[in-house]
Enzyme design. Structure first.
Site, PDB file in Angstrom:
ATOM      1  N   ASP A  10      25.370 105.267  41.426  1.00 21.02           N
ATOM      2  CA  ASP A  10      24.729 103.948  41.422  1.00 21.02           C
ATOM      3  C   ASP A  10      25.770 102.930  41.883  1.00 21.02           C
ATOM      4  O   ASP A  10      26.947 103.265  42.068  1.00 21.02           O
ATOM      5  CB  ASP A  10      24.232 103.611  40.006  1.00 21.02           C
ATOM      6  CG  ASP A  10      23.560 102.236  39.945  1.00 21.02           C
ATOM      7  OD1 ASP A  10      22.787 101.910  40.867  1.00 21.02           O
ATOM      8  OD2 ASP A  10      23.819 101.471  39.000  1.00 21.02           O
ATOM      9  N   SER A  11      25.338 101.678  41.989  1.00 25.55           N
ATOM     10  CA  SER A  11      26.266 100.613  42.367  1.00 25.55           C
ATOM     11  C   SER A  11      27.239 100.268  41.241  1.00 25.55           C
ATOM     12  O   SER A  11      28.289  99.689  41.497  1.00 25.55           O
ATOM     13  CB  SER A  11      25.465  99.359  42.728  1.00 25.55           C
ATOM     14  OG  SER A  11      24.717  98.944  41.599  1.00 25.55           O
ATOM     15  N   TYR A  42      24.229  95.768  44.765  1.00 25.71           N
ATOM     16  CA  TYR A  42      23.668  96.174  46.059  1.00 25.71           C
ATOM     17  C   TYR A  42      22.503  95.259  46.467  1.00 25.71           C
ATOM     18  O   TYR A  42      22.226  95.076  47.644  1.00 25.71           O
ATOM     19  CB  TYR A  42      23.134  97.604  45.980  1.00 25.71           C
ATOM     20  CG  TYR A  42      24.177  98.699  46.114  1.00 25.71           C
ATOM     21  CD1 TYR A  42      25.542  98.414  46.256  1.00 25.71           C
ATOM     22  CD2 TYR A  42      23.791 100.036  46.109  1.00 25.71           C
ATOM     23  CE1 TYR A  42      26.475  99.427  46.378  1.00 25.71           C
ATOM     24  CE2 TYR A  42      24.723 101.059  46.241  1.00 25.71           C
ATOM     25  CZ  TYR A  42      26.066 100.753  46.373  1.00 25.71           C
ATOM     26  OH  TYR A  42      26.985 101.768  46.500  1.00 25.71           O
ATOM     27  N   GLY A  43      21.843  94.709  45.458  1.00 21.66           N
ATOM     28  CA  GLY A  43      20.616  93.950  45.729  1.00 21.66           C
ATOM     29  C   GLY A  43      20.825  92.702  46.560  1.00 21.66           C
ATOM     30  O   GLY A  43      19.879  92.188  47.151  1.00 21.66           O
ATOM     31  N   CYS A  73      19.658 105.068  41.446  1.00 19.66           N
ATOM     32  CA  CYS A  73      19.659 103.719  42.002  1.00 19.66           C
ATOM     33  C   CYS A  73      18.387 103.561  42.826  1.00 19.66           C
ATOM     34  O   CYS A  73      18.145 104.341  43.752  1.00 19.66           O
ATOM     35  CB  CYS A  73      20.900 103.565  42.882  1.00 19.66           C
ATOM     36  SG  CYS A  73      20.953 102.054  43.842  1.00 19.66           S
ATOM     37  N   ASN A  74      17.588 102.587  42.474  1.00 20.22           N
ATOM     38  CA  ASN A  74      16.329 102.372  43.190  1.00 20.22           C
ATOM     39  C   ASN A  74      16.566 101.901  44.618  1.00 20.22           C
ATOM     40  O   ASN A  74      15.847 102.271  45.540  1.00 20.22           O
ATOM     41  CB  ASN A  74      15.485 101.323  42.459  1.00 20.22           C
ATOM     42  CG  ASN A  74      14.953 101.853  41.158  1.00 20.22           C
ATOM     43  OD1 ASN A  74      13.822 102.286  41.074  1.00 20.22           O
ATOM     44  ND2 ASN A  74      15.776 101.849  40.122  1.00 20.22           N
ATOM     45  N   THR A  75      17.580 101.068  44.800  1.00 18.90           N
ATOM     46  CA  THR A  75      17.846 100.528  46.136  1.00 18.90           C
ATOM     47  C   THR A  75      18.221 101.656  47.086  1.00 18.90           C
ATOM     48  O   THR A  75      17.726 101.730  48.220  1.00 18.90           O
ATOM     49  CB  THR A  75      18.986  99.492  46.064  1.00 18.90           C
ATOM     50  OG1 THR A  75      18.780  98.690  44.920  1.00 18.90           O
ATOM     51  CG2 THR A  75      19.013  98.624  47.288  1.00 18.90           C
ATOM     52  N   GLU A 159      25.987  93.893  34.248  1.00 24.56           N
ATOM     53  CA  GLU A 159      27.369  94.309  34.548  1.00 24.56           C
ATOM     54  C   GLU A 159      28.368  93.557  33.649  1.00 24.56           C
ATOM     55  O   GLU A 159      29.437  94.060  33.353  1.00 24.56           O
ATOM     56  CB  GLU A 159      27.705  94.043  36.026  1.00 24.56           C
ATOM     57  CG  GLU A 159      27.055  95.030  36.994  1.00 24.56           C
ATOM     58  CD  GLU A 159      27.676  96.425  36.975  1.00 24.56           C
ATOM     59  OE1 GLU A 159      28.895  96.547  36.802  1.00 24.56           O
ATOM     60  OE2 GLU A 159      26.919  97.411  37.127  1.00 24.56           O
ATOM     61  N   CYS A 191      15.003  99.081  38.629  1.00 23.34           N
ATOM     62  CA  CYS A 191      16.459  99.043  38.779  1.00 23.34           C
ATOM     63  C   CYS A 191      17.030  99.737  37.551  1.00 23.34           C
ATOM     64  O   CYS A 191      16.603  99.457  36.423  1.00 23.34           O
ATOM     65  CB  CYS A 191      16.940  97.598  38.857  1.00 23.34           C
ATOM     66  SG  CYS A 191      18.748  97.471  38.802  1.00 23.34           S
ATOM     67  N   THR A 192      17.983 100.632  37.786  1.00 19.56           N
ATOM     68  CA  THR A 192      18.487 101.429  36.662  1.00 19.56           C
ATOM     69  C   THR A 192      19.356 100.618  35.697  1.00 19.56           C
ATOM     70  O   THR A 192      19.697 101.110  34.625  1.00 19.56           O
ATOM     71  CB  THR A 192      19.278 102.643  37.194  1.00 19.56           C
ATOM     72  OG1 THR A 192      20.257 102.175  38.131  1.00 19.56           O
ATOM     73  CG2 THR A 192      18.364 103.635  37.858  1.00 19.56           C
ATOM     74  N   HIS A 193      19.686  99.385  36.057  1.00 18.18           N
ATOM     75  CA  HIS A 193      20.388  98.522  35.099  1.00 18.18           C
ATOM     76  C   HIS A 193      19.441  98.017  33.996  1.00 18.18           C
ATOM     77  O   HIS A 193      19.885  97.618  32.929  1.00 18.18           O
ATOM     78  CB  HIS A 193      20.979  97.295  35.804  1.00 18.18           C
ATOM     79  CG  HIS A 193      22.235  97.553  36.593  1.00 18.18           C
ATOM     80  ND1 HIS A 193      22.246  98.277  37.764  1.00 18.18           N
ATOM     81  CD2 HIS A 193      23.523  97.181  36.367  1.00 18.18           C
ATOM     82  CE1 HIS A 193      23.489  98.326  38.237  1.00 18.18           C
ATOM     83  NE2 HIS A 193      24.281  97.673  37.410  1.00 18.18           N
TER      84      HIS A 193
HETATM   85  N1  DGL Z   1      20.965  99.897  39.718  1.00 12.77           N
HETATM   86  C1  DGL Z   1      20.620  99.879  41.090  1.00 12.77           C
HETATM   87  C2  DGL Z   1      19.153 100.029  41.330  1.00 12.77           C
HETATM   88  O1  DGL Z   1      18.521 100.742  40.603  1.00 12.77           O
HETATM   89  C3  DGL Z   1      21.332  98.872  41.954  1.00 12.77           C
HETATM   90  C4  DGL Z   1      21.324  97.477  41.460  1.00 12.77           C
HETATM   91  C5  DGL Z   1      22.192  96.527  42.295  1.00 12.77           C
HETATM   92  O2  DGL Z   1      23.373  96.825  42.472  1.00 12.77           O
HETATM   93  O3  DGL Z   1      21.650  95.518  42.757  1.00 12.77           O
HETATM   94  O4  DGL Z   1      18.605  99.513  42.276  1.00 12.77           O
END
Ligand code: DGL
Length: 276
Positions: A10-11, A42-43, A73-75, A159, A191-193
């Site tokens: 992931d990011s 990443y977003g 990571c969804n992105t 984060e 988003c996995t966060h």
């Molecule tokens: N956790 C990631 C996701 O699921 C990336 C989030 C990010 O870095 O913007 O998309």
């Protein structure tokens, strides 16, 4: 080489919500987690930058002996799944398809909200995957309305460990308010966060809205991919980051509620091609 090594990435700390589920449901399964903390979030990047970063991480994990890759990571799953699958010698698991199937099954009124970073929300990936899932499911063909909302403030908050703070609450109220007004009965955490924010999300939306966490479906996808648990002693998970390892250890331990330690820094040289 570790037999059955799972490469998860992931990011930043978000993919830990996936890795931790793998750890709980498949105790002893060996995994190598890579958090691209030098380039999070990443977003707020371009699709091209994300594809570049993800390709470098995936190549690194395969070179490190991963026998299956999990895009936690969804992105990455939205923008780079086909790209990585095209060259990867090992199966590559994304997290959008299975979550979309679950959302289509869960909704009663056909109104599904998706919260995600702006890049994922704007990619159309959830709308497409839900449309595919609903036409597969037959009776709901075309009947699910998917409402993606881009939430640029949430990843930086998570984060920073701000999962219960007034700023996190204010941001969530802003992003979830319009979805509540639309009458969603199902919310996908795109988003996995975001699983770290579930207590606040539930407080805001109430228990009537079903929450879909894509991490829940990853173990089943691993099994479907042909991966099977190696017949070895319990292996300690390995953690690598592109940024500061001690910061990661501290934040991961705090968010997960158990000790994460021994993270190492790995420079993939991918940063040269992206903005800082
Ligand atoms: N956790 C990631 C996701 O699921 C990336 C989030 C990010 O870095 O913007 O998309």
């Amino acid at each position: 080489m570790r037999p059955g090594l799972i490469g998860i990435f992931d990011s930043g700390v978000g993919g830990l919500t996936v890795a931790d589920r793998v750890r709980q449901e498949l105790p002893g399964a060996p995994f190598l987690y890579f958090g691209d903390t030098a380039h999070v979030p990443y977003g707020n990047r371009s699709a091209e930058e994300v594809r570049h970063l993800v390709s470098a991480i995936a190549r690194h994990l395969v070179a490190s002996g991963a026998q299956v890759l999990v895009m936690a990571c969804n992105t990455s799953s939205a923008l780079a799944l086909d790209l990585v699958r095209a060259w990867s010698p090992v199966p590559v698991i994304g997290i959008i398809e299975a979550a979309s199937r679950a959302a289509v099954q869960a909704t009663r009124n056909g109104v599904v909200g998706v919260i995600a970073n702006p890049l994922t929300a704007g990619s159309g990936a959830y709308e497409e995957a839900c449309a595919r899932a609903s036409s597969e499911a037959g009776e709901r063909a075309g009947g699910v309305r998917v409402l993606p909302v881009g939430c640029p403030r949430l990843v930086p908050l998570v984060e920073a460990g701000e999962v219960r703070s007034p700023s996190a609450r204010a941001a969530l109220l802003e992003y979830l308010g319009p979805l509540r007004d639309e009458g969603i009965d199902t919310l996908v955490l795109g988003c996995t966060h975001y699983p770290f924010l579930v207590p606040l999300i539930t407080e805001i939306l109430g228990s009537g809205v079903r929450i879909i966490d894509p991490a829940v479906y990853v173990v089943a996808e691993l099994v479907k991919s042909g991966w099977f648990p190696p017949n070895t002693e319990e292996a300690l998970p390995l953690y690598q980051v592109s940024g500061e390892p001690l910061d990661f250890d501290r934040m991961a331990s705090r968010l997960l509620g158990h000790l994460v330690t021994g993270t190492t820094r790995v420079d993939l040289g991918a940063g040269a091609c992206v903005s800082s």
